[in-house]
Design an enzyme around this catalytic site. Sequence first.
Site, PDB file in Angstrom:
ATOM      1  N   ARG A  70      55.405 -37.058  47.318  1.00  0.00           N
ATOM      2  CA  ARG A  70      55.753 -36.721  48.694  1.00  0.00           C
ATOM      3  C   ARG A  70      54.481 -36.602  49.536  1.00  0.00           C
ATOM      4  O   ARG A  70      54.022 -35.506  49.862  1.00  0.00           O
ATOM      5  CB  ARG A  70      56.546 -35.411  48.727  1.00  0.00           C
ATOM      6  CG  ARG A  70      58.042 -35.618  48.487  1.00  0.00           C
ATOM      7  CD  ARG A  70      58.714 -35.958  49.812  1.00  0.00           C
ATOM      8  NE  ARG A  70      60.054 -36.510  49.602  1.00  0.00           N
ATOM      9  CZ  ARG A  70      61.168 -35.793  49.642  1.00  0.00           C
ATOM     10  NH1 ARG A  70      61.128 -34.514  49.847  1.00  0.00           N
ATOM     11  NH2 ARG A  70      62.327 -36.389  49.479  1.00  0.00           N
ATOM     12  N   GLN A  86      55.662 -42.601  52.311  1.00  0.00           N
ATOM     13  CA  GLN A  86      56.985 -42.386  52.898  1.00  0.00           C
ATOM     14  C   GLN A  86      57.840 -43.649  52.905  1.00  0.00           C
ATOM     15  O   GLN A  86      59.049 -43.592  52.701  1.00  0.00           O
ATOM     16  CB  GLN A  86      56.848 -41.844  54.321  1.00  0.00           C
ATOM     17  CG  GLN A  86      56.430 -40.388  54.370  1.00  0.00           C
ATOM     18  CD  GLN A  86      56.300 -39.873  55.790  1.00  0.00           C
ATOM     19  OE1 GLN A  86      56.243 -40.648  56.743  1.00  0.00           O
ATOM     20  NE2 GLN A  86      56.259 -38.562  55.951  1.00  0.00           N
ATOM     21  N   ASP A 146      59.634 -44.163  49.523  1.00  0.00           N
ATOM     22  CA  ASP A 146      60.367 -43.021  48.987  1.00  0.00           C
ATOM     23  C   ASP A 146      61.870 -43.274  48.955  1.00  0.00           C
ATOM     24  O   ASP A 146      62.576 -43.103  49.950  1.00  0.00           O
ATOM     25  CB  ASP A 146      60.043 -41.784  49.844  1.00  0.00           C
ATOM     26  CG  ASP A 146      60.580 -40.499  49.260  1.00  0.00           C
ATOM     27  OD1 ASP A 146      61.390 -40.562  48.307  1.00  0.00           O
ATOM     28  OD2 ASP A 146      60.202 -39.419  49.745  1.00  0.00           O
ATOM     29  N   SER A 186      64.297 -40.280  49.751  1.00  0.00           N
ATOM     30  CA  SER A 186      64.517 -40.028  51.173  1.00  0.00           C
ATOM     31  C   SER A 186      65.438 -41.071  51.788  1.00  0.00           C
ATOM     32  O   SER A 186      66.367 -40.739  52.523  1.00  0.00           O
ATOM     33  CB  SER A 186      63.175 -40.014  51.918  1.00  0.00           C
ATOM     34  OG  SER A 186      62.403 -38.899  51.543  1.00  0.00           O
ATOM     35  N   TYR A 244      59.101 -30.616  47.798  1.00  0.00           N
ATOM     36  CA  TYR A 244      60.439 -30.390  47.258  1.00  0.00           C
ATOM     37  C   TYR A 244      60.657 -28.886  47.091  1.00  0.00           C
ATOM     38  O   TYR A 244      59.723 -28.127  46.828  1.00  0.00           O
ATOM     39  CB  TYR A 244      60.609 -31.051  45.890  1.00  0.00           C
ATOM     40  CG  TYR A 244      60.494 -32.549  45.907  1.00  0.00           C
ATOM     41  CD1 TYR A 244      61.594 -33.344  46.183  1.00  0.00           C
ATOM     42  CD2 TYR A 244      59.275 -33.176  45.635  1.00  0.00           C
ATOM     43  CE1 TYR A 244      61.499 -34.724  46.185  1.00  0.00           C
ATOM     44  CE2 TYR A 244      59.168 -34.556  45.640  1.00  0.00           C
ATOM     45  CZ  TYR A 244      60.285 -35.314  45.919  1.00  0.00           C
ATOM     46  OH  TYR A 244      60.180 -36.685  45.922  1.00  0.00           O
TER      47      TYR A 244
END
Length: 367
Positions: free
Chosen positions: A121, A126, A129, A132, A226
């Site tokens: 993370r 990003q 990911d 997500s 997280y």
Amino acid sequence: MKIGILKETQKGEKRVSLSPNITKQLISKGFEVIIEEEAGANSSYLDTDFENAGAQIEKRGVVYKEAEILIKINPFDDEDLKLVDAGQILISQLYHKSNPKLIEAISKKGATAFSMDAIPRISRAQDMDVLSSQNNLAGYKSVILGAYEMTKIFPLMMTAAGTITPSKVLIYGVGVAGLQAIATAKRLGAVVEATDIRSETKEQAESLGAKFISVDNEGEESAGGYAKEASEDYKKKQQEAVNKSLFQADLVITTANVPGRKAPILITKEQVAQMKNGAVIIDLAAAQGGNCELSKLNEKVIVNGVKVIGTNIAPESVATNASELYAKNIFNFLVHLTNDEAKFKWDLEEEITDETLIVKNGTIRKS
């Protein structure tokens, strides 16, 4: 290098790990792409769509035999591994911390494996990911499923026959799925409340129009972006703080997961017994044991008039969008791992590579 895209075999799975659009982009980067026949059928992608993008369509056995990189969404199972050869590179969600037998089996095959659910993370990761990208859809679809199961509508409605008051929605967990659930429920006109162990999510929840239920979380800081598993003391405090809202809610959505661990119990059977008749719980953590004590994966349990629906829905039920997003994550990940000649760099000092490379040529690196 040849990339092999396999048809998902897990029950209920409709996604595919590559889309025709991303196929085109990978080929432009110097990769060859082989797609198992009808791999994208349940995501509304035809074999001809992939062929028009430049891919080769083959039977399953041929994909395994010819591809140097094998890509899936769900973990490789025993049947998959029978066809894997030493030296092949496997990319999928492996859930390695809770799936040691799979990692051992991959190791025995002499293969290499990257886990998409182990993407760190950090800001520069990003766009890779998958948790997500897929959870964003999960949050949206959980509200739609809840609306279908409820016997009420979400918005305030003034009619000649009288006024309908808005439904009350409570969301546990203000991560990607929770935030999208808040936004969707608000757009549909509900009154929304939310709670999370991470106090830093308060501002995000409130920015989308939800009331945030704060709980003293001293010593319960999040880890690596997280939420970590909460202490028993925190769980007791959260129950006390949230009970009033829980017992008045028409729809409850739970999204709390701890990577590599069983999902925390946030709603006990005793709490369910005190909820409104007709209330609905959508438990998105059911695949990891569930946030509600009564949840059963892919089942609807009705207790005292309360519907408890345990599911990992979402991505599978909006397979076209979910597949496109997963494919984009895969594209960004492969570009990151390889050089301009589409060859792996194997930079083990680099954080994303180090965290996701679980097995290298049969040697287990992460467990």
